[in-house]
Design a protein around this motif. Structure first.
Motif, PDB file in Angstrom:
ATOM      1  N   TYR A 144       0.845  -1.190   0.000  1.00  0.00           N
ATOM      2  CA  TYR A 144       0.000   0.000   0.000  1.00  0.00           C
ATOM      3  C   TYR A 144       0.884   1.245   0.000  1.00  0.00           C
ATOM      4  N   TYR A 145       0.373   2.294  -0.602  1.00  0.00           N
ATOM      5  CA  TYR A 145       1.070   3.574  -0.563  1.00  0.00           C
ATOM      6  C   TYR A 145       0.033   4.666  -0.357  1.00  0.00           C
ATOM      7  N   LEU A 150      -1.629  -0.993  -4.138  1.00  0.00           N
ATOM      8  CA  LEU A 150      -0.931  -0.880  -5.416  1.00  0.00           C
ATOM      9  C   LEU A 150      -1.336  -1.972  -6.403  1.00  0.00           C
ATOM     10  N   LYS A 202       3.068   0.907 -11.546  1.00  0.00           N
ATOM     11  CA  LYS A 202       2.229   0.875 -10.350  1.00  0.00           C
ATOM     12  C   LYS A 202       2.850   1.593  -9.158  1.00  0.00           C
ATOM     13  N   LEU A 203       4.172   1.727  -9.152  1.00  0.00           N
ATOM     14  CA  LEU A 203       4.833   2.402  -8.043  1.00  0.00           C
ATOM     15  C   LEU A 203       4.646   3.916  -8.156  1.00  0.00           C
ATOM     16  N   PRO A 204       4.541   4.612  -7.021  1.00  0.00           N
ATOM     17  CA  PRO A 204       4.273   6.053  -7.057  1.00  0.00           C
ATOM     18  C   PRO A 204       5.464   6.909  -7.462  1.00  0.00           C
TER      19      PRO A 204
END
Length: 226
Positions: A144-145, A150, A202-204
């Motif tokens: 989660y972020y 994610l 998908k990574l911020p």
């Protein structure tokens, strides 16, 4: 220092402005065609900012801008550089979420100042988000972020955790294959490249760095803030 993608098909303008960016301490990757710029974005090149001419061969600067937003969201600041100063073109640029708009002939000094201003905004936003950090649920294989799932696949989760647990360490593709997949699973380098590409989407932030000729590494947080 920032890594800047500079899309410009006019030789003199490209050479002069890129030289000013380099003198200001930035690394500059130049392109003459829009499709070449899109390819670099899709391949995950770690750009911090893009300066895009609108009317170029291959694909327009707007096409490149849309590719940036699709692949990297708000991580990369974007300045549109064009000879068109009509209101409709400017509105189109901002509707596509450009951060700034400069008309030609562009003052090199003003361009550098605009670049610095956009980098300050994007980096403040990034630092604020980074400070909130990840939440990794190893039992459910979820990450989660900012409380947002994610939605990683199992392979993406294991790949992300393998890299993230050893920040700064460079892993070869073969090492990642052996650590992620079953011993009986037959895979080649391209499967790792495909998972990395999907994971980056998908990574911020641009956490994963490509180490040319070797493999991949997870950037430390202080590297991302620079």
């Amino acid at each position: 220092m920032a890594t800047i993608l500079f899309l410009e098909d006019e030789n003199m303008i490209r050479e002069v402005l890129s030289e000013y960016m380099v003198v200001a301490g930035h690394e500059v990757v130049t392109c003459e065609r829009g499709d070449e710029a899109i390819k670099l974005i899709e391949e995950g090149e770690p750009f911090d900012l893009a300066v895009l001419d609108i009317r170029v061969p291959g694909a327009t600067g707007f096409d490149v801008l849309q590719a940036i937003k699709k692949e990297r969201g708000e991580d990369i600041g974007v300045i549109m550089l064009t000879a068109y100063d009509d209101i409709n073109t400017q509105l189109e640029a901002f509707n596509y979420l450009a951060d700034d708009y400069i008309t030609k002939p562009a003052s090199p000094i003003i361009l550098i100042k605009r670049i610095e201003a956009v980098l300050r905004r994007t980096r403040r936003k990034m630092e604020s988000e980074i400070n909130q950090g990840f939440v990794v649920d190893e039992d459910e294989l979820r990450a989660y972020y900012n409380k947002k799932n994610l939605k990683l696949t199992v392979s993406e989760f294991v790949l992300m955790k393998t890299l993230r647990d050893s920040p700064g360490r460079v892993f070869s593709r073969d090492q990642l294959i052996n650590m992620i997949f079953d011993e009986e699973y037959v895979a080649n380098d391209r499967i790792i490249d495909a998972h990395i590409k999907n994971l980056r989407k998908k990574l911020p932030h641009d956490y994963i760095e490509t180490v040319i000729g070797v493999g991949y590494r997870w950037r430390k947080e202080d590297e991302i803030r620079k």
